[in-house]
Design an enzyme around this catalytic site. Structure first.
Site, PDB file in Angstrom:
ATOM      1  N   ASN A 149       0.855  -1.185   0.000  1.00 10.40           N
ATOM      2  CA  ASN A 149       0.000   0.000   0.000  1.00 10.40           C
ATOM      3  C   ASN A 149       0.900   1.248   0.000  1.00 10.40           C
ATOM      4  OD1 ASN A 149      -1.571   2.205   0.765  1.00 10.40           O
ATOM      5  ND2 ASN A 149      -2.981   0.953   1.977  1.00 10.40           N
ATOM      6  N   ASP A 183      -0.458  -3.393  10.111  1.00 14.91           N
ATOM      7  CA  ASP A 183      -1.813  -3.849   9.819  1.00 14.91           C
ATOM      8  C   ASP A 183      -2.759  -2.900  10.540  1.00 14.91           C
ATOM      9  OD1 ASP A 183      -3.129  -6.118   8.301  1.00 14.91           O
ATOM     10  OD2 ASP A 183      -4.342  -6.005  10.114  1.00 14.91           O
ATOM     11  N   PHE A 185      -6.241   8.415   2.110  1.00 14.15           N
ATOM     12  CA  PHE A 185      -6.585   7.180   1.388  1.00 14.15           C
ATOM     13  C   PHE A 185      -7.622   6.420   2.215  1.00 14.15           C
ATOM     14  CE2 PHE A 185      -4.537   3.657   3.762  1.00 14.15           C
ATOM     15  CZ  PHE A 185      -3.744   4.382   4.643  1.00 14.15           C
ATOM     16  N   TYR A 196     -10.461   5.060   4.210  1.00 14.66           N
ATOM     17  CA  TYR A 196     -11.666   5.652   4.802  1.00 14.66           C
ATOM     18  C   TYR A 196     -11.461   7.108   5.249  1.00 14.66           C
ATOM     19  CZ  TYR A 196     -13.056   0.729   4.940  1.00 14.66           C
ATOM     20  OH  TYR A 196     -13.355  -0.564   4.593  1.00 14.66           O
TER      21      TYR A 196
END
Ligand code: ITT
Length: 204
Positions: free
Chosen positions: A12, A73, A159, A161
């Site tokens: 990401n 995470d 990015f 939400y």
């Protein structure tokens, strides 16, 4: 002095960009899995942020002996939805879903719940970071930021939400607030501050 080089085991690019922005002033260089195209992302089948952070950090560090690897995470918890999307934040609307798909799915779930409310109530972003070497997790750190969920998107920055989340103490979403504001108070910033202090003590 040569800057410390940290491998962030993420695909990401937005996470990498945030971590890079936060670490550059401290003299760290950051690279991610794009620099190691031979590595494939492992299946994230853990039930918790910590389990999935460990899976990602251990897989990349096992494949790259001698390197310190950090994995992130993270996800969003909405209280009105019983903590969803939680660990499945990246695939809330299904495997392969885009950020926009996931936001739409969240808005539909909220619409089904709370008729007429101005916002979707309390929520938080959580982040767990695992640091691994030689395939073994050596340390785990976590951070969170409290806030509330909007019933419509606000802004196009950040990015995931971000356009739907307003952090506590602010009126605007992370989609509107400057990156410097998000990076000073986010779940990722809080976990990273601890992780980098831990790493710096070992690399000194
Ligand atoms: P990697 O596993 O390759 O690191 P990923 O995006 O799949 O990338 P996660 O499994 O940790 O990462 O899922 C995190 C999801 O949670 C992310 O895709 C967003 O939807 C959301 N998320 C996490 N941090 C966020 C943030 O700072 N702002 C907005 N959304 C965020």
């Amino acid at each position: 002095m040569t800057p410390h080089l940290l491998l962030v085991a993420t695909a990401n690019a937005h996470k990498t960009e945030e971590i890079q922005a936060m670490l550059a002033p401290l003299g760290w260089q950051v690279e991610d899995l794009r620099a190691h195209p031979q590595l494939t992302s492992p299946e994230e089948d853990g039930d918790t942020f910590e389990a999935n952070a460990r899976i990602k950090a251990e897989a990349a560090s096992a494949a790259l002996p001698g390197r310190w690897v950090l994995a992130d995470d993270s996800g969003l918890e909405v209280d009105a939805l019983g903590g969803a999307p939680g660990v499945i934040s990246a695939r809330y609307a299904g495997v392969g879903a885009s950020n926009a798909d996931n936001r739409q799915h969240l808005l539909r779930e909220l619409a089904a719940l709370a008729q007429g409310k101005r916002d979707g109530g309390s929520a938080r972003f959580r982040c767990c970071m695992a640091i691994a070497r030689e395939g073994r997790t050596e340390a785990v750190f976590s951070g969170s930021v409290e806030g509330r969920i909007l019933r419509e998107e606000q802004g196009g920055g950040g990015f995931g939400y971000d356009p739907l989340f307003v952090p506590e103490g602010y009126e605007d979403s992370f989609g509107i607030l400057p990156a410097e504001v998000k990076n000073a108070l986010s779940h990722r910033a809080k976990a990273l501050a601890q992780a980098v202090e831990w790493l710096a003590a070992r690399l000194a």
